[in-house]
Enzyme design. Structure first.
Site, mmCIF file in Angstrom:
data_model
loop_
_atom_site.group_PDB
_atom_site.id
_atom_site.type_symbol
_atom_site.label_atom_id
_atom_site.label_comp_id
_atom_site.label_asym_id
_atom_site.label_seq_id
_atom_site.Cartn_x
_atom_site.Cartn_y
_atom_site.Cartn_z
ATOM 1 C CD GLU A 1 -20.612 -24.661 1.516
ATOM 2 O OE1 GLU A 1 -19.538 -25.215 1.809
ATOM 3 O OE2 GLU A 1 -21.689 -25.276 1.446
ATOM 4 C CG ASP B 1 -12.275 -28.550 7.582
ATOM 5 O OD1 ASP B 1 -12.917 -28.789 6.548
ATOM 6 O OD2 ASP B 1 -12.655 -27.753 8.446
#
Length: 270
Positions: free
Chosen positions: A49, A60
């Site tokens: 990824e 995040d």
């Protein structure tokens, strides 16, 4: 069959679990990214990824936010990320690459131009954090025409109805977020993950990868026992931050972290 589907099918036939590491493209420096991707594969990655840096990565935690800042400071753009994948493909035609990021850079490029560039570069899947599957109608046919797998997130709070809807819009695998909150947060509750993943498997035929909270071989094995693959992000990105000025030490540190996870997952093979 897509490259992602082929890899996951082969692993299943071998009784093995997928190891899916995440790094942010352009971190610590754009010139390092392709080399780091090869390091991940050498250390045992089945799928990579690759994060597309964005100025407001809301899902995040601080570790990946800082990685995005470092990458953007070096001017890492979506087109540059595509070029990195294309360069990686010259010597690795087999390892699937999933671009992970936010909708804004894709919109700015234009959906069709993005899909063309991704397919041309050798990208295999796209995970857009802030694109709900029911709003993906514009991109779904573009991805399908170019054999790009759309990957979507499932959370602990996702309802059965929504799991089914996400499954219908997904291909390749689904990404189960093991912890409520942002990346890099909290401690994983493996029993809870086991229950939820078993339930997700009842609602989808797609493989289920589990991410958030996997920091070492022990947690990788525990999660691998109850899923089809483990997704490892923040701990790798944190390692990159700590070794960003020494490329050799960085590669060694990533290998030292990832290789024991690979061995731990392979010890589960049956």
């Amino acid at each position: 069959m897509s490259r992602i589907e082929g890899v996951l099918k082969a692993l299943k036939e071998q009784g093995r679990k997928a190891l899916i590491p995440y790094i942010t493209a352009g971190d610590p420096h754009p010139e390092e990214t392709v080399s780091l991707m090869h390091t991940l594969v050498s250390a045992g990655a089945d799928i990579i990824e690759l994060g597309v840096p964005f100025s407001d990565p809301m899902a995040d935690g601080p570790v990946i936010q800082l990685a995005c800042e470092r990458a953007l400071k070096h001017g890492t753009s979506l087109r540059q990320v595509m070029a990195m994948v294309k360069e990686f493909r010259k010597t690795d035609p087999d390892t699937p690459v999933v671009l992970m990021g936010y909708l804004n850079p894709m919109e700015a490029m234009g959906y069709e131009a993005f899909a063309d560039a991704a397919a041309d570069a050798g990208v295999d899947g796209v995970l857009t954090v802030d694109l709900p599957p029911e709003e993906a109608d514009q991109v779904a046919p573009l991805f399908a025409d170019r054999h790009l797998d759309p990957v979507f997130l499932l959370a602990p709070t996702t309802t059965d109805e929504r799991i089914k809807a996400i499954s219908e819009h997904s291909s390749g695998y689904v990404y189960y977020v093991s912890i409520k909150g942002v990346t890099g947060s909290a401690t994983i509750d493996v029993d809870e993950v086991a229950k939820k993943v078993a339930h997700v498997h009842e609602l989808t035929a797609l493989p289920v990868g589990v991410g958030f909270g996997i920091r070492d071989a022990e947690t990788a094995a525990a999660v691998g026992r109850v899923s089809d693959g483990v997704i490892v992000g923040s701990v790798l990105v944190d390692t990159i931050a700590r070794h960003q000025t020494d490329p050799d030490a960085l590669r060694n540190a990533l290998t030292d972290l990832l290789h024991p996870m690979r061995e731990a997952l392979d010890s589960l093979a049956h």
